[in-house]
Structure formats: structure tokens, C-alpha cells
Design a protein around this motif. Structure first.
Motif, PDB file in Angstrom:
ATOM      1  N   ILE A 208       0.996  12.577  15.646  1.00 41.35           N
ATOM      2  CA  ILE A 208       0.064  12.253  14.563  1.00 41.35           C
ATOM      3  C   ILE A 208      -1.241  11.826  15.219  1.00 41.35           C
ATOM      4  CG2 ILE A 208       0.949   9.875  14.330  1.00 41.35           C
ATOM      5  CD1 ILE A 208       0.336  10.270  11.260  1.00 41.35           C
ATOM      6  N   THR A 215      -4.313  20.809  11.119  1.00 41.84           N
ATOM      7  CA  THR A 215      -2.942  20.573  11.581  1.00 41.84           C
ATOM      8  C   THR A 215      -2.486  21.799  12.355  1.00 41.84           C
ATOM      9  OG1 THR A 215      -2.366  19.021   9.826  1.00 41.84           O
ATOM     10  CG2 THR A 215      -0.563  20.274  10.815  1.00 41.84           C
ATOM     11  N   TRP A 216      -1.924  21.546  13.547  1.00 43.32           N
ATOM     12  CA  TRP A 216      -1.477  22.629  14.431  1.00 43.32           C
ATOM     13  C   TRP A 216       0.043  22.643  14.450  1.00 43.32           C
ATOM     14  CZ3 TRP A 216      -5.188  25.735  16.763  1.00 43.32           C
ATOM     15  CH2 TRP A 216      -6.508  25.285  16.624  1.00 43.32           C
ATOM     16  N   PHE A 294      -3.897  24.908   8.295  1.00 46.51           N
ATOM     17  CA  PHE A 294      -2.800  24.925   9.255  1.00 46.51           C
ATOM     18  C   PHE A 294      -3.048  26.060  10.243  1.00 46.51           C
ATOM     19  CE2 PHE A 294      -0.570  23.648   5.195  1.00 46.51           C
ATOM     20  CZ  PHE A 294      -0.687  22.283   5.447  1.00 46.51           C
ATOM     21  N   THR A 307       3.532  20.065  17.762  1.00 46.58           N
ATOM     22  CA  THR A 307       2.958  20.074  16.418  1.00 46.58           C
ATOM     23  C   THR A 307       2.033  18.872  16.309  1.00 46.58           C
ATOM     24  OG1 THR A 307       4.766  21.252  15.339  1.00 46.58           O
ATOM     25  CG2 THR A 307       3.476  19.752  13.975  1.00 46.58           C
ATOM     26  N   ILE A 309      -0.401  16.723  13.683  1.00 42.97           N
ATOM     27  CA  ILE A 309      -0.796  16.480  12.291  1.00 42.97           C
ATOM     28  C   ILE A 309      -2.211  15.915  12.281  1.00 42.97           C
ATOM     29  CG2 ILE A 309      -0.263  15.203  10.181  1.00 42.97           C
ATOM     30  CD1 ILE A 309       2.668  15.281  11.070  1.00 42.97           C
ATOM     31  N   GLY A 310      -3.151  16.697  11.734  1.00 41.84           N
ATOM     32  CA  GLY A 310      -4.560  16.333  11.775  1.00 41.84           C
ATOM     33  C   GLY A 310      -4.998  15.464  10.612  1.00 41.84           C
ATOM     34  N   ALA A 313      -4.646  16.430   6.748  1.00 37.18           N
ATOM     35  CA  ALA A 313      -3.339  16.156   6.153  1.00 37.18           C
ATOM     36  C   ALA A 313      -3.156  14.679   5.834  1.00 37.18           C
ATOM     37  CB  ALA A 313      -2.226  16.618   7.090  1.00 37.18           C
ATOM     38  N   GLN A 314      -3.945  13.818   6.483  1.00 39.72           N
ATOM     39  CA  GLN A 314      -3.809  12.373   6.293  1.00 39.72           C
ATOM     40  C   GLN A 314      -4.828  11.804   5.314  1.00 39.72           C
ATOM     41  OE1 GLN A 314      -3.384  10.257  10.203  1.00 39.72           O
ATOM     42  NE2 GLN A 314      -3.560  12.320  11.054  1.00 39.72           N
TER      43      GLN A 314
END
Length: 754
Positions: A208, A215-216, A294, A307, A309-310, A313-314
């Protein structure tokens, strides 16, 4: 801000351009009394950059080198220093003995084209301030909206560790979480949960992160989510081919094309979830192009089979890290929504209310003020001065304003009675000491007595947008709001707490609102106003500070007892009903009107009549300051002729002036059965005007159509049309500025949910 590194470093002398940003002044540790270098024997010195031929002692400095993506690094020596933070309430907070790096980057450190002056590492190693304070949280709103000003970082015990939690793993400089699955709408994707696990190798697992908007995803995750999105999107959207095949982009805007698109949910260990709406799953790449947020991990250098999470997404979540408890918390923050009571000039709740005024007096005053208002807007369009937010001398004035707001400013709060104006963007209030001040209701605001007042310096980004902004000898940002006639409004650009009176008779306090503290005011007609709340679209507008969305709902304008008029600011504004494109030109709101109907009959009006043309200074503006609607000649004459053909057979004309279409009689008796008049807008949106929105009772024995020709104001240069407030009554009118759309929803304002 970077959760993927643990050192807080700033560029310091000696550091030369172009590696360092050419700021003045640049931090010079030799001139700081709170600077203390750290020796290589310090517990914080765990870097491998010490000279090999020198023994580490208390007299040898600790050298560091930290490397980022694209071979960018920072190198220098460690020290402790005092840090001062500007807090969200306008104050300052000081933290002593913070470990910092006095850095000299090897190459420019850039993010989205901007050179950085340092990195605030929020990792978990010993040099991190986050490690020292054990907790931190951040809350980010619209990542892609440059006007959003409420993103926050909270350090220490005040961090809000609330909401759902999932285990947090501290691995190889990064914060790892356990992702167990993904859903699109109600469909749980078929993904092996072990695909996300960290397997002991450096480039695996789920991170995260705060440094990447997108998000990758590893291939096992990316492929099924891409297939699901394409199965939904490719059936009704137009795909745009890209040079990079992993970019999935479509034609249009997120707001218009993805209405009803399902949410995407990330499921974490322990039951925590991140629920992504369309603005978290997609991003607007161009005004007419949006892309999936994504991306496949194999397309990004340096993350391997991880992975990530960018921030997109937050967004709209408070994400809290508890380093001692090894948990991360996700708490969704509901949309900002402020419901404010609007007060009509002639309402019983207005200080201008006169119980001896009858409806005739109120209507005539509204028509006269509409002439002044329309003249002001024509002057503004004709002069075409987009950088000055030009206003005419008739604004602000109680005689030329329709709605007002009760607010209070400062701490302790000082009540103000202010003008609502969609035709300007600056929010300003009279302040002491005051020169040429209006004799307002109640005391004038004194910033020296407010504990929440904070003047902005010339270095503030907002000073660039101030009307005729300049510096004074105190390095304060001075604005100069010019007017067509009379004195300007001059003062200091500042931040302050505003308290709004809400529609449920309560109040809501909003900190850090940008406003003009006016010490010299224009020569206004009534000398009683205390300020203006501009609802235009420019950078300093209150609207841009509320996520560029607002709506208002107005009931019967000429009923002094109607008390349900509302203004709603923020993401929670009701953007419902029929949509039409919204164009913002020089801070003004334009819509595209395509025609007019009377009953079932579509009037014969050329489709180009109302079209916006900047050279002809034409177009249709929607406005809150005029009760009357104004139409260019061809549109007005077509409507007048049709109304005449319907009423001329049984009603007697009444002469008021050469432009007004008036008849003897009463609206509620003589117009029973009269067909509705509909204004048709691009996109299929309609404003349907019944007799109470089309006509006004000018005298007890005569009424007039409340639509006038634009040329009646004496302006033969502009071809401006304007939709006035009488035509908008009994509608919720919503402005989505970032989405470039407006909606019309016919409703009783009393029925709008609080």
C-alpha cells in the motif's frame, strides 16, 4: 510524502541548480541554531556510505545515500533539526530533534514534471518520524482535482485509527497487506488468493503506497479485472487505441459515460475493504478521454511481481497506520455536504423585509434589479477581462441581489449578512480597520480579535489568483477588486473559519476558507452589505474549495413566507435529473439552449440563435442574480408572438413599457389552462415554466411576461441571453464544474433530504 522510504531529507547548501530547485532562501544548516549533526556512531546511522578508510567515531559525520526510481538519489549527511508544520486549522506545530538528511541530489527529483525540494519519508525504519510517533494517517480527496484543498496528514496519537482494519507487515522498506480477492459489483473474480502473498522474495506481495496515483496489479489479478471491465465497457463505450497496449482508455467523461458502472472492491484479510467508485477506478486523462486506473505490474520498472495499491484507490478514505499494533485501517469518509439556508431579499427572514411592501412593490423592485444585473453582466462580457474578475458598481447591492446568506466569521464568530453571487468568484468580507465601509448590519469583523485568522503571504499559491495581487511591506498578499465605476475593494487575502447557518436552523463551521479581508470598499448604492460570497468557478471561489460542486433550490421567489430555499456545497450536492453540458467562460456559467416550446408547439427559432460565439459575445448564461430571463431578439420575438396569439383573443393589453408584454388580469385566475413554456437544452434537459415562472403580477390588476429582449438594456454589442431565477424556481439546479455538466431536477425544495 512517501510511505516507501524512511528518511526525511531536504535540499541544503551547498546544492546547485539544476539538481536542486532554485528556491530563495534555501535551507542552510550553518545558520540554524537548532541544527545538530549526527556522528556515524549514532544509532540512526545505518547507511553504507561511510568512508572505508576512516574509523567511525563521535567526530565523524554520518553520511547517507538513498536511491529512488529512475536512478535518482539523494546523498548528504544526517542531522537532527527542529521542524515546523503548518496545521490544517491555520496554526503551527513544532517538533524538536527530528532526524533529517541534509541532501544534495545527484539528479533532479521530479514528480509529474515538478522538481521536489525533498522527501518526507513515512516508512518504518529508525530514521522515520512516523516510526518515532508510532501512528499516522492520511486522508486524500479527489487526487486529480488541483482545486481540492482538504487533503490531510495526521502524525502521532491524533491519527484516526478507526474503521475496518487489516494486518500490516513491515517488509523491505514497504508496508505490505494481505489482499484476498476482488469484486466487480456483486461478482467476485476468480483469482487464486495465494497470488497476492509475499513469498519471502523481495519483489512479491501487496504494497500500500502513497507515491503512485495508479494501482499496479500482477498478471494473475490484472487479466481477470481487465476482462470484467472490458465486458461491461466495450459494449457501450468507444475504445481509444493507445501506443502502450496496456492502457485501456475510452472516449468521453467519467461522469457522463460511467453513470451506473459498478463499484470495484478490494477484499483484505480481517474483513477490511476498499470500495472504489468510478473516480477511483478510472481517471480523466483528457477532457474527452478517460482511462482505467489499474495497470499491469510488468509494465512498471522496479516493482517486479508486486501489487501496488495507489492513491486513487485510497481517495475518500482515511488510511491509518498503527506501527506498534501492526494494523492499517480503512475508514471511508462520506462526501462533503453543506446545506445552507438562502434568504430572499424580501423574505420575512431578511433584515430588509418591509411588512408594508405588497407583491407589486416586490415584483417591480425585482424587475428593476434584474435590469441592473443584466447590464452588469453585459458590461463584463463586452469588456472581456478574464483575469480581473471585473464587477460593475451595481454589485453588490441589496437592490440588485436576489439571495443572501447568514454566515459568521472568525473565533469568536462575528455574524455577517452576505450576497450570494454566481457571477463572481471572490469571497470577501468587510474588515477593520476599514476605509469607505458600508454601514452593515451588525459589527464589522476585526481580524486582530480572531484566533483563527491567518493572512496569506505573497508566496502563497493563492496570491497568484488574487485580483491584481501584490505584496505589501509585511509580505502579505494584497488583492484589489476593481469595479467599472466607483472605488475598488482592497484588502488582504487570508484564511479564516466560516460558520454557515444551515437549513435545519443549525450551524456548520468550515476552517481555512480563503477570503478577502476588505479594508477599503467600493462606493455601493445601499451602503449596508457586509460582503459577497462568490460562487463562480475561479481558483479563489468557495466552490473550488468544496470540490467544484454545488446546487441550489429555490421555491416561490415572491412569497416572503417561503423558507425552504437552499444552497448545497460539496460532493453531496444533488446532481440529479436531466443533464446538459456546462461551459465555464471567464468565471461565468454558460449552457446551450436549443429551442423553446409553448405547450406541444416547438417555436420556429434558428438553432444557431442561442449558440455561444466568443467573437459575437453571444451565448446563454444561467445566473442567480436576476429574477428576469433575457433572450436575444429572434428568440424573444418568437416567444412573444406565440404568447400574444394565445392571450390576445380574450385579454386586454396593458402598457408598462415598450418591451414588456403585459395584460390586464390576474395570473391565478386568468391564466388557468395556459400551456407550459419549455426551454430545451443540449443533452435533452428541459426547464418547464408554468405560469408562476413565466409571468409576474405587476399590479393587482395587471401581469407581465417575465422575459425581456436582451437589447432592451441598451446594449447592441453583445448577443447574450440569460436564464433568470424565476425560470429556475421549483427546480434543484446543480453545477458539476469538474464534470462540465449541469442538472435540472423539478422538485419541492422542502422535500430535499437534509
Amino acid at each position: 510524502m512517501d510511505t516507501g522510504s524512511s528518511l526525511l531529507w531536504v535540499q541544503s547548501r551547498p546544492c546547485q541548480f539544476p539538481q536542486c530547485l532554485n528556491l530563495s532562501p534555501r535551507y542552510d544548516y550553518t545558520k540554524s541554531s537548532t541544527y545538530t549533526p549526527l556522528p556515524c556512531s549514532s544509532e540512526y546511522c545505518n547507511f553504507d556510505e561511510q568512508p572505508k578508510n576512516i574509523m567511525c567515531t563521535n567526530f565523524v559525520p554520518c553520511f547517507y545515500k538513498t536511491t529512488y526510481v529512475q536512478s535518482v538519489d539523494s546523498r548528504g549527511h544526517l542531522a537532527t533539526e527542529q521542524l515546523m508544520f503548518r496545521t490544517s486549522d491555520g496554526g503551527m506545530s513544532v517538533i524538536e530533534n527530528v532526524v533529517i538528511g541534509c541532501g544534495r541530489p545527484k539528479r533532479k527529483l521530479e514528480m509529474e514534471g515538478q522538481i521536489m525540494t525533498g522527501v518526507f519519508g513515512l516508512g518504518f525504519k529508525t530514521t522515520s518520524l512516523a516510526r518515532r510517533l508510532a501512528k499516522f494517517s492520511y486522508c486524500v480527496g479527489n487526487v486529480k482535482d488541483p482545486n481540492y484543498g482538504y487533503n490531510k496528514l495526521i502524525l502521532g496519537e491524533e491519527a484516526r485509527t478507526e474503521g475496518e482494519s487489516t494486518p500490516l507487515y513491515l517488509i523491505n522498506d514497504f508496508y505490505h497487506v494481505v489482499l484476498e480477492g476482488i469484486s466487480v459489483g456483486e461478482t467476485r473474480l476468480s483469482i487464486d488468493p495465494n497470488a497476492f502473498q509475499w513469498n519471502g522474495e523481495e519483489e512479491t506481495g501487496v504494497i500500500i503506497d502513497s507515491g503512485s496515483p495508479a494501482t499496479w496489479l500482477i498478471k494473475e489479478f490484472y487479466d481477470p479485472i481487465l476482462q470484467q471491465v472490458q465486458s461491461l465497457g466495450d459494449t457501450f463505450l468507444t475504445r481509444i487505441p493507445k501506443e502502450k497496449p496496456y492502457l485501456v482508455c475510452y472516449k468521453g467523461t467519467i461522469e457522463q459515460e460511467l453513470e451506473g458502472f459498478p463499484t470495484i472492491t478490494f477484499h483484505f484479510a480481517g474483513g477490511a475493504e476498499l470500495v472504489l467508485d468510478t473516480k477511483s477506478s478510472f481517471f480523466q486523462e483528457q477532457p474527452d478521454e478517460f482511462c482505467l486506473a489499474f495497470l499491469p505490474s510488468y509494465a512498471k520498472t522496479g516493482i517486479g511481481d508486486q501489487t501496488l495499491i495507489g492513491l486513487l484507490a485510497q481517495q475518500n478514505y482515511n488510511v491509518a497506520y498503527d506501527l506498534d499494533g501492526k494494523k492499517v485501517f480503512f475508514q471511508r469518509i462520506e462526501s462533503t455536504r453543506l446545506v445552507i439556508k438562502l434568504v430572499h431579499r424580501d423574505s420575512i427572514h431578511s433584515p430588509y423585509y418591509n411588512k408594508n411592501d405588497n407583491v407589486t412593490v416586490r415584483v417591480k423592485r425585482a424587475m428593476e434589479s434584474s435590469v441592473l444585473r443584466f447590464t452588469y453582466l453585459q458590461n463584463k462580457v463586452r469588456r472581456t477581462l478574464p483575469d480581473n474578475d471585473l464587477q460593475a458598481e451595481i454589485l453588490p447591492s441589496t437592490d440588485s441581489s436576489v439571495f443572501f446568506m447568514n454566515i459568521s466569521i472568525g473565533q469568536p464568530p462575528i455574524p455577517q449578512f452576505t450576497v450570494m453571487d454566481t457571477g463572481s468568484s471572490l469571497l470577501w468580507i468587510q474588515c477593520l480597520p476599514c476605509k469607505h465601509c458600508s454601514k452593515q448590519f451588525g459589527p464589522i469583523f476585526d481580524p486582530e480579535k480572531s484566533s483563527t485568522y491567518f493572512s496569506l503571504s505573497c508566496n502563497s499559491q493563492y496570491c497568484h489568483y488574487a485580483p491584481h495581487g501584490r505584496c505589501n511591506f509585511l509580505n502579505q498578499c494584497v488583492y484589489n477588486q476593481t469595479y467599472i465605476h466607483g472605488r475598488p475593494s482592497v484588502g488582504i487575502l487570508a484564511e479564516e473559519q466560516l460558520i454557515f447557518k444551515t437549513s435545519d436552523e443549525g450551524s456548520a463551521a468550515i476552517p481555512n476558507v480563503i477570503f478577502g479581508c476588505s479594508h477599503e470598499n467600493g462606493n455601493f448604492k445601499d451602503h449596508q452589505i457586509s460582503g459577497v460570497i462568490g460562487l463562480g468557478s475561479r481558483k479563489l471561489s468557495l466552490i473550488t474549495q468544496f470540490d467544484s460542486k454545488f446546487s441550489y433550490c429555490v421555491g416561490s421567489i415572491f412569497d416572503p413566507y417561503y423558507g425552504h430555499n437552499k444552497l448545497i456545497l460539496g460532493n453531496g450536492a444533488f446532481i440529479e435529473g436531466d443533464y446538459t453540458p456546462l461551459e465555464v467562460i471567464d468565471g461565468q456559467y454558460y449552457v446551450t439552449m436549443e429551442g423553446i416550446s409553448v405547450g406541444e408547439k416547438r417555436l420556429d427559432i434558428d438553432s444557431n440563435t442561442f449558440r455561444r460565439n466568443k467573437w459575437k459575445k453571444s451565448g446563454v448564461m444561467i445566473d442567480s442574480g436576476s429574477a428576469t430571463t433575457w433572450l436575444v431578439r429572434d428568440g424573444f420575438e418568437a416567444l412573444r408572438e406565440e404568447v400574444q396569439s394565445l392571450l390576445g383573443m380574450w385579454l386586454t393589453r396593458y402598457w408598462y413599457n415598450s418591451w414588456a408584454l403585459c395584460y390586464r388580469g390576474m395570473i391565478n385566475e386568468d391564466l388557468i389552462g395556459f400551456p407550459v413554456v419549455t426551454f430545451h437544452f443540449a443533452g435533452g434537459a428541459d426547464l418547464v415554466l408554468d405560469t408562476g415562472s413565466l409571468f409576474v403580477q405587476l399590479e393587482p390588476y395587471a401581469f407581465c411576461m417575465n422575459v425581456l429582449p436582451s437589447e432592451s438594456s441598451g446594449d447592441n454589442i453583445t448577443n447574450l441571453s440569460l436564464i433568470g431565477m424565476l425560470a429556475q424556481q421549483n427546480y434543484n439546479i446543480a453545477y458539476d464544474i469538474s464534470g462540465k455538466r449541469m442538472s435540472f431536477q423539478r422538485i419541492d425544495c422542502q422535500l430535499l433530504e437534509e
